[in-house]
Design an enzyme around this catalytic site. Sequence first.
Site, PDB file in Angstrom:
ATOM      1  N   TYR A 112       0.862  -1.250  -0.055  1.00  9.40           N
ATOM      2  CA  TYR A 112       0.046   0.166  -0.050  1.00  9.40           C
ATOM      3  C   TYR A 112       0.855   1.251   0.127  1.00  9.40           C
ATOM      4  O   TYR A 112       0.513   2.079  -0.907  1.00  9.40           O
ATOM      5  CB  TYR A 112      -0.917   0.099   1.275  1.00  9.40           C
ATOM      6  CG  TYR A 112      -1.575   1.124   1.390  1.00  9.40           C
ATOM      7  CD1 TYR A 112      -2.707   1.538   0.484  1.00  9.40           C
ATOM      8  CD2 TYR A 112      -1.507   2.199   2.422  1.00  9.40           C
ATOM      9  CE1 TYR A 112      -3.527   2.692   0.790  1.00  9.40           C
ATOM     10  CE2 TYR A 112      -2.265   3.358   2.601  1.00  9.40           C
ATOM     11  CZ  TYR A 112      -3.076   3.285   1.596  1.00  9.40           C
ATOM     12  OH  TYR A 112      -3.978   4.803   1.761  1.00  9.40           O
ATOM     13  N   LYS A 116       1.385   4.217  -3.111  1.00 10.75           N
ATOM     14  CA  LYS A 116       0.884   5.512  -2.828  1.00 10.75           C
ATOM     15  C   LYS A 116       2.224   6.604  -3.125  1.00 10.75           C
ATOM     16  O   LYS A 116       2.079   7.450  -3.594  1.00 10.75           O
ATOM     17  CB  LYS A 116       0.810   5.714  -1.100  1.00 10.75           C
ATOM     18  CG  LYS A 116      -0.666   5.383  -0.966  1.00 10.75           C
ATOM     19  CD  LYS A 116      -1.612   6.331  -1.759  1.00 10.75           C
ATOM     20  CE  LYS A 116      -3.114   6.130  -1.065  1.00 10.75           C
ATOM     21  NZ  LYS A 116      -4.190   6.908  -1.970  1.00 10.75           N
TER      22      LYS A 116
END
Length: 382
Positions: A112, A116
């Site tokens: 994740y 990002k």
Amino acid sequence: MPNENSSLPTPILITGAGGFVGRNLVATLHAMGCRDLMLFEKDDTVETLADYCRRAAFVVHLAGINRPKDPSEFYSGNAGLTDTMLHLLEESGNRAPVLVTSSIQAALDNDYGKSKKQAEDAIFAHGKNTGAPVYVFRMEGVFGKWCRPNYNSVVATFCHNIARDLPIEVRDPAYELPLVYIDDVIACILNALQQGKAQRDEEGYCRIHPVHRVTLGRLAELIRSFAEARKGSLAVPYLAEGSFEKKLYSTYLSYLPTDQFAYDLNMHCDDRGSFTEVLRTPERGQVSVNISKPGIVKGNHWHHTKNEKFLVVRGEGIIRFRRPDSQEIIEYRVSGSKLQVVDIPCGYTHNIENVGSEEMVTLMWANECFDPDHPDTFYLPV
């Protein structure tokens, strides 16, 4: 519909408009009179996104993946969608400002976070290559109304479950959470939208202020206290402007089941009428409602330090005062037809009489909550 707020660059493209931050942003923009919005969701086509990118005067990129079934979806939903959007902007020659919401996890070595970070890098590169203003918001955990419970927000989950008497799990009570409130997030986005302003750190990332830090144990304790207030404690938390407790309390109330907005109070009834406490506060005393039948006199006591305010909202009455060392009686006639607050100073014995033909309803505030061990109340007829 035309845009009624000329300070906003329009049309505004908002990706992920149906998500937590998106719903709050769209509702705020609508409330400001801004209707010229292009809302892009995951089921929309690339052709739709291309059209929006060609026409946008400002891009707010909120779309992203938080909890996919396959880790590869992090990259397609975060970095991939960002790359596609930026390519479409560049292809159309649109140098509109681009704002993206990222996460402090972009600094971590997980799928994740890495997805990002890739999206952040792409936004910065877009700004450098095209000259378009870019705003990369690295945000802590966001809490507030309309956040999905049992998903990726412990605040939303705790509020939802505690409001329904469901269990919560506090694995490490000492674990500290950095949190930002949704209204503060929206305010920072609006600053960028309206004025091109955002607070940046030394690395160029935009930041939300203030950041609230709370342990999991304290978070659970506070939310449980909000629930207990509706069950009998009547306690309203510390609500100073900008305080974490104020923001969390508002958040909790937004998770109440729709059939449980109302809750019962404990009415102390006798042949004179009733007395009911409504709420208690740690530093601002308590509020009560007193109902007196015609001809009834209540009170006849005085206080050393406790002081009160009486407001008759229905009926007719007389409030009488006398200092314990004096025979002079002071009278104030009160009526629900003319709302007037009467201060009840300490050092005066006082009573209130219903002189009308109907029940008299009085709203009462005391500067301290009643403590049966230290009542500071002394009987003395006026």
